[in-house]
Design an enzyme around this catalytic site. Sequence first.
Site, PDB file in Angstrom:
ATOM      1  N   ASP A  12       4.541  -0.216  -6.755  1.00 23.75           N
ATOM      2  CA  ASP A  12       4.404   1.184  -7.171  1.00 23.75           C
ATOM      3  C   ASP A  12       3.388   1.835  -6.234  1.00 23.75           C
ATOM      4  O   ASP A  12       2.711   1.158  -5.453  1.00 23.75           O
ATOM      5  CB  ASP A  12       3.899   1.251  -8.625  1.00 23.75           C
ATOM      6  CG  ASP A  12       3.704   2.697  -9.102  1.00 23.75           C
ATOM      7  OD1 ASP A  12       4.564   3.541  -8.838  1.00 23.75           O
ATOM      8  OD2 ASP A  12       2.659   2.984  -9.729  1.00 23.75           O
ATOM      9  N   SER A  13       3.251   3.151  -6.368  1.00 23.34           N
ATOM     10  CA  SER A  13       2.256   3.856  -5.565  1.00 23.34           C
ATOM     11  C   SER A  13       0.832   3.556  -6.049  1.00 23.34           C
ATOM     12  O   SER A  13      -0.122   3.813  -5.329  1.00 23.34           O
ATOM     13  CB  SER A  13       2.505   5.361  -5.669  1.00 23.34           C
ATOM     14  OG  SER A  13       2.436   5.758  -7.023  1.00 23.34           O
ATOM     15  N   TYR A  44       2.783   9.430  -4.486  1.00 19.43           N
ATOM     16  CA  TYR A  44       4.019   9.538  -3.717  1.00 19.43           C
ATOM     17  C   TYR A  44       4.775  10.815  -4.123  1.00 19.43           C
ATOM     18  O   TYR A  44       5.588  11.327  -3.367  1.00 19.43           O
ATOM     19  CB  TYR A  44       4.947   8.349  -4.014  1.00 19.43           C
ATOM     20  CG  TYR A  44       4.603   7.060  -3.304  1.00 19.43           C
ATOM     21  CD1 TYR A  44       3.379   6.856  -2.666  1.00 19.43           C
ATOM     22  CD2 TYR A  44       5.529   6.018  -3.281  1.00 19.43           C
ATOM     23  CE1 TYR A  44       3.093   5.657  -2.025  1.00 19.43           C
ATOM     24  CE2 TYR A  44       5.255   4.823  -2.638  1.00 19.43           C
ATOM     25  CZ  TYR A  44       4.042   4.641  -2.018  1.00 19.43           C
ATOM     26  OH  TYR A  44       3.772   3.452  -1.388  1.00 19.43           O
ATOM     27  N   GLY A  45       4.512  11.267  -5.343  1.00 19.65           N
ATOM     28  CA  GLY A  45       5.313  12.327  -5.961  1.00 19.65           C
ATOM     29  C   GLY A  45       5.387  13.627  -5.193  1.00 19.65           C
ATOM     30  O   GLY A  45       6.339  14.386  -5.333  1.00 19.65           O
ATOM     31  N   CYS A  75       8.626   2.343  -9.478  1.00 20.46           N
ATOM     32  CA  CYS A  75       8.169   3.693  -9.174  1.00 20.46           C
ATOM     33  C   CYS A  75       9.412   4.565  -9.145  1.00 20.46           C
ATOM     34  O   CYS A  75      10.356   4.274  -8.394  1.00 20.46           O
ATOM     35  CB  CYS A  75       7.485   3.672  -7.806  1.00 20.46           C
ATOM     36  SG  CYS A  75       7.059   5.300  -7.173  1.00 20.46           S
ATOM     37  N   ASN A  76       9.441   5.585  -9.972  1.00 15.20           N
ATOM     38  CA  ASN A  76      10.623   6.451 -10.026  1.00 15.20           C
ATOM     39  C   ASN A  76      10.829   7.183  -8.710  1.00 15.20           C
ATOM     40  O   ASN A  76      11.958   7.363  -8.263  1.00 15.20           O
ATOM     41  CB  ASN A  76      10.476   7.476 -11.149  1.00 15.20           C
ATOM     42  CG  ASN A  76      10.633   6.848 -12.518  1.00 15.20           C
ATOM     43  OD1 ASN A  76      11.716   6.853 -13.079  1.00 15.20           O
ATOM     44  ND2 ASN A  76       9.565   6.293 -13.059  1.00 15.20           N
ATOM     45  N   THR A  77       9.721   7.611  -8.096  1.00 17.39           N
ATOM     46  CA  THR A  77       9.832   8.398  -6.871  1.00 17.39           C
ATOM     47  C   THR A  77      10.424   7.538  -5.749  1.00 17.39           C
ATOM     48  O   THR A  77      11.325   7.976  -5.030  1.00 17.39           O
ATOM     49  CB  THR A  77       8.448   8.955  -6.483  1.00 17.39           C
ATOM     50  OG1 THR A  77       7.801   9.442  -7.664  1.00 17.39           O
ATOM     51  CG2 THR A  77       8.553  10.072  -5.482  1.00 17.39           C
ATOM     52  N   GLU A 154      -4.631   8.128 -13.281  1.00 20.48           N
ATOM     53  CA  GLU A 154      -5.407   7.320 -12.326  1.00 20.48           C
ATOM     54  C   GLU A 154      -6.919   7.509 -12.541  1.00 20.48           C
ATOM     55  O   GLU A 154      -7.708   6.645 -12.206  1.00 20.48           O
ATOM     56  CB  GLU A 154      -5.012   7.653 -10.871  1.00 20.48           C
ATOM     57  CG  GLU A 154      -3.556   7.329 -10.533  1.00 20.48           C
ATOM     58  CD  GLU A 154      -3.335   5.982  -9.816  1.00 20.48           C
ATOM     59  OE1 GLU A 154      -4.295   5.451  -9.240  1.00 20.48           O
ATOM     60  OE2 GLU A 154      -2.200   5.476  -9.864  1.00 20.48           O
ATOM     61  N   CYS A 186       8.316   8.604 -14.863  1.00 18.74           N
ATOM     62  CA  CYS A 186       7.271   8.211 -13.910  1.00 18.74           C
ATOM     63  C   CYS A 186       6.557   7.053 -14.591  1.00 18.74           C
ATOM     64  O   CYS A 186       6.227   7.136 -15.783  1.00 18.74           O
ATOM     65  CB  CYS A 186       6.309   9.372 -13.662  1.00 18.74           C
ATOM     66  SG  CYS A 186       4.835   8.891 -12.724  1.00 18.74           S
ATOM     67  N   THR A 187       6.345   5.977 -13.835  1.00 18.54           N
ATOM     68  CA  THR A 187       5.810   4.765 -14.476  1.00 18.54           C
ATOM     69  C   THR A 187       4.354   4.922 -14.924  1.00 18.54           C
ATOM     70  O   THR A 187       3.835   4.077 -15.645  1.00 18.54           O
ATOM     71  CB  THR A 187       5.957   3.550 -13.534  1.00 18.54           C
ATOM     72  OG1 THR A 187       5.425   3.886 -12.249  1.00 18.54           O
ATOM     73  CG2 THR A 187       7.409   3.157 -13.398  1.00 18.54           C
ATOM     74  N   HIS A 188       3.715   6.009 -14.506  1.00 16.22           N
ATOM     75  CA  HIS A 188       2.353   6.262 -15.006  1.00 16.22           C
ATOM     76  C   HIS A 188       2.366   6.816 -16.436  1.00 16.22           C
ATOM     77  O   HIS A 188       1.390   6.686 -17.164  1.00 16.22           O
ATOM     78  CB  HIS A 188       1.647   7.298 -14.123  1.00 16.22           C
ATOM     79  CG  HIS A 188       1.127   6.760 -12.821  1.00 16.22           C
ATOM     80  ND1 HIS A 188       1.943   6.351 -11.803  1.00 16.22           N
ATOM     81  CD2 HIS A 188      -0.153   6.594 -12.379  1.00 16.22           C
ATOM     82  CE1 HIS A 188       1.198   5.958 -10.777  1.00 16.22           C
ATOM     83  NE2 HIS A 188      -0.079   6.092 -11.099  1.00 16.22           N
TER      84      HIS A 188
HETATM   85  N1  DGL Z   1       4.407   6.046 -10.641  1.00 20.55           N
HETATM   86  C1  DGL Z   1       5.242   6.691  -9.720  1.00 20.55           C
HETATM   87  C2  DGL Z   1       6.578   7.108 -10.279  1.00 20.55           C
HETATM   88  O1  DGL Z   1       7.080   6.446 -11.167  1.00 20.55           O
HETATM   89  C3  DGL Z   1       4.701   7.691  -8.763  1.00 20.55           C
HETATM   90  C4  DGL Z   1       3.474   8.432  -9.030  1.00 20.55           C
HETATM   91  C5  DGL Z   1       3.009   9.074  -7.747  1.00 20.55           C
HETATM   92  O2  DGL Z   1       2.580   8.343  -6.881  1.00 20.55           O
HETATM   93  O3  DGL Z   1       3.131  10.306  -7.616  1.00 20.55           O
HETATM   94  O4  DGL Z   1       7.180   8.055  -9.814  1.00 20.55           O
END
Ligand code: DGL
Length: 273
Positions: A12-13, A44-45, A75-77, A154, A186-188
Amino acid sequence: MTDQNAPIGVFDSGVGGLTVVKEIMHQIPNERIVYFGDTARVPYGSKSKETITRYSRQIVRFLQTRKVKAIVAACNTASAYALDEIEKEVDLPMIGVVKPGVKAALSATRNGRIGVIGTEGTVRSGIYSQYIKEMEPGADITGKACPLFVPLVEEGLWQDPVTDEIAKRYLSELIGENIDTLVLGCTHYPLIRETLGRIMGQGVVLVNPAYETARELLELLEEKALLRCEESRLGDNKYEFFVSDSSEKFMRFANSIIKYGILSAKTINIEEY
Ligand code: DGL
């Protein structure tokens, strides 16, 4: 031939992918895991497809040096922008989190009205709408980018008035849409699930794609005869963590998310890969 006792690579990011790791640990407890969190280059978003693909490719190369047997883009992105291209380049099974999230959303919804929240990149890519429509053409999807959620997570502000306020603003658009299902794309976001659930109210099911991702990973390993067969011994280091920035903050997070007692995380220079 791939070694069935080799670890699974997950990336993931940053810390978000740990919500997927937690589910894998729970559903497939005998597996070894190598996790990489790109903490130096998060988020990454807001980045372009080219940049996300370059970063993801470097991470996959790094994971290959750890001799992983399969890779999960947690990571979805990265799943939205890089997975299709990279899975063609590597000779390893790869899965992302978007397709499992779509399946989970479609089995949760009753009225076919689904909300998707994610990073700017994920929402802009339209990937959730595309896959949902492919499986259920009559579904109605409303996407909403929530770019401030990743820095809030974060920063550890999982339960904080600031997060509440921002979530209310982002989600207000979705509340009028009569959705009954909200995908945490988003995994966060599962880390602020309580706040999101409170604001959306009881009539809306929150879908965390992590559960379905771990289930699909298990099926994939079974299908490819890649389930780990050796027994873990006491003191085995089954889980390894790598990051691209200082490991201290990451470890604090990791220990509060997966509560496994992570003793160390190594910092590597991902640009070398
Ligand atoms: N956790 C990541 C996702 O699922 C990306 C978050 C990020 O880096 O912007 O998209």
